[in-house]
Every structure is written in C-alpha cells, then in structure tokens.
Design a protein around this motif. Sequence first.
Motif, PDB file in Angstrom:
ATOM      1  N   GLU A  69       0.764  -1.210   0.003  1.00 59.43           N
ATOM      2  CA  GLU A  69       0.076   0.061   0.077  1.00 59.43           C
ATOM      3  C   GLU A  69       1.008   1.075  -0.062  1.00 59.43           C
ATOM      4  O   GLU A  69       0.517   2.251  -0.709  1.00 59.43           O
ATOM      5  N   GLY A  84      -6.782   8.673   2.608  1.00 65.76           N
ATOM      6  CA  GLY A  84      -7.867   7.506   2.642  1.00 65.76           C
ATOM      7  C   GLY A  84      -7.094   6.382   3.436  1.00 65.76           C
ATOM      8  O   GLY A  84      -7.571   5.566   4.191  1.00 65.76           O
ATOM      9  N   SER A  85      -5.684   5.997   2.926  1.00 60.10           N
ATOM     10  CA  SER A  85      -4.930   5.011   3.564  1.00 60.10           C
ATOM     11  C   SER A  85      -4.574   5.359   4.871  1.00 60.10           C
ATOM     12  O   SER A  85      -4.855   4.198   5.829  1.00 60.10           O
ATOM     13  N   THR A  87      -6.662   7.127   7.062  1.00 59.67           N
ATOM     14  CA  THR A  87      -7.885   7.041   7.601  1.00 59.67           C
ATOM     15  C   THR A  87      -8.484   5.572   7.908  1.00 59.67           C
ATOM     16  O   THR A  87      -8.762   5.167   8.870  1.00 59.67           O
ATOM     17  N   GLU A  88      -8.251   4.657   6.871  1.00 65.72           N
ATOM     18  CA  GLU A  88      -8.497   3.295   6.974  1.00 65.72           C
ATOM     19  C   GLU A  88      -7.385   2.586   8.036  1.00 65.72           C
ATOM     20  O   GLU A  88      -7.939   1.935   8.743  1.00 65.72           O
ATOM     21  N   ARG A  89      -6.292   3.079   8.173  1.00 72.20           N
ATOM     22  CA  ARG A  89      -5.353   2.366   8.987  1.00 72.20           C
ATOM     23  C   ARG A  89      -5.568   2.739  10.431  1.00 72.20           C
ATOM     24  O   ARG A  89      -5.716   2.100  11.254  1.00 72.20           O
ATOM     25  N   ASP A  91      -8.794   3.602  11.773  1.00 70.06           N
ATOM     26  CA  ASP A  91      -9.970   2.931  11.932  1.00 70.06           C
ATOM     27  C   ASP A  91      -9.344   1.428  12.410  1.00 70.06           C
ATOM     28  O   ASP A  91      -9.867   0.878  13.328  1.00 70.06           O
ATOM     29  N   ASP A  92      -8.499   0.627  11.623  1.00 75.85           N
ATOM     30  CA  ASP A  92      -7.775  -0.441  12.142  1.00 75.85           C
ATOM     31  C   ASP A  92      -7.304  -0.521  13.584  1.00 75.85           C
ATOM     32  O   ASP A  92      -7.496  -1.419  14.385  1.00 75.85           O
TER      33      ASP A  92
END
Length: 289
Positions: A69, A84-85, A87-89, A91-92
């Motif tokens: 990624e 986006g990356s 933000t997604e991370r 969340d994880d």
Amino acid sequence: MNRTDYYSIGEVASTCNISIRTLRYYDEISLVVPEIRKEGSKYRYYSKDQMVNILIIRKLRCLGIGLKEIKEIVSTNNLDVMKGSVTERLDDIHKEIVELERSQREGEVLLRRLEEGSEIISMRDDPRLASGSLPDEIKIEKVPKIHIYYSRKVMKAYHNEEVSLDRWAGIGDEVREHGLKSSGPIIVTYHTDLLDQFLSKTCDIEFGMQVEECDSDKVRDFGGFMAVTIFHIGPYNDIIKTYVKALQWINQNNYKVSGPVSEEFIISPVDVKDENEHVTKILIPVNKE
C-alpha cells in the motif's frame, strides 16, 4: 555526478534513522531504487527527493501500513490517496485498541480469580495463613449485588458431575459478541428443586457471567440476598458432599433455603486441568425460620 546532490546509503541510513539492511530491501522490491549506482561497485547514491520519500515511508510504516500500500501511495504522490490510507489504518488501530483493552480486562479478571483461588487453597493446606474464616468453614453473608449476562436453558437428564463445555464456552463468546465487559467469574444457578442437579433429572439451569453494568435484556441483577456460603476445593464430581455439609448446617441453625442455589467458579474446570486446584463457591440463599 555532483556529490553534494546525492547521498550514500550510509548517509541516508544515518539521516533518516533507518537501517542499511532495510534500504537494500526497499531496493530489492523496487520501493526506493537508488538513483545512481556506481558501476563496478556496490555503492548506491540517493537523491534528496528519495530521502523525502524514505521519511514518508518510515512514517507510514510506523502506522503499520503495509509496504504494498505504501508503494502505491508513494508512486501516486496524491494527497487524497494518502488521507484515505491513513484514515483506514486509524480505523484498524482503533479496533485493535478495543480488542487489546478487552484482552487486558479479561486477563485481569482471570488473574484475580487465580490469585483468589490460590489463596483459598493455601489457607486450606496451611491454616496458619488464614486471615479470617478457613475456606471449608460455613459462613452467613450478604451476597453483593452484581450484574450478570445470563443464558437460561432446560437440560434433560442433567447430572452435575458433567461439565457442559458448550455452555461454558458459549457464555463467554456471547458476552464478547454483545460487546459487554466481563468483570468476574461464571456463576451457574439451578432454578430447580434442591439437589435435582445431582439426580439426572430435567433441570432449569442458568449460566451467567459477571459483567459491568449495561442496558441489555440479557443482563440481570444477581445477589442482594443473605446466603450460606462454603468453598468446595478439588474434583467437581464430589461437590455434593460439600452441599450436604452446608444443608446440615442450615437445618441445625434453624435457617431455611429461600431461593435457587448458585455456584461461583473461582477456578473452574475450564481454567486449569488439575482437579485438585478447582475452587467453587456454593451460595445457598436462606432466611431465618
């Protein structure tokens, strides 16, 4: 090559606080390929722009973002892609923190039970260690009010010697699935005639687990009553002897049983395999006759 415009692998490693081994790996996977290689030697030289990329990569790796990624982020050089990356991370990471907090809480509850059970066993083996009543002594006490997640089921031809592994495992899984916070041991309550659980009869049995207060129709209050209590230490298949001892005491002291009996598993058959280290607290609600 203008030497002042490029940096050796050692200089990059020192400036970016990254190992030479990692830089060589990034070269192998084409994540950061040195802009200049000196022919006939293994020397690599990086541009200042590549050093900036390395710093970005290190920042993203610290967040736990995968190299595949990261390669896409660096190659696209697009702010929205990076946002986006990240933000997604995040969340994880939040989910991981929630799970770690749950694991810590469950571990602390387990450790408290193991320590309590170990102390009870030690007092039995060496009465000089007892600070109050001995574990095999019968007590009258007010059972504190707690909250339990419960599952109640009628079981045919039930016999107390058998450990219902599916229900033991199921109650813990259900607590997790509902997002509840466990805070104490499993409590089994027999909503049936006294001692029916030892007679292979059809029994109405409730498995419960202490949880923190919450608004759920599967959580109820437990406790708030006077009870005769006694610890049973050792194999579960002879716990009836401890029941008999408690019931004899109740009759001799002019008490009467006033509600369904419960067993609080301090150290249970699914905690440790050695039966001699199992500790169960019997609670028999009583009133004075």
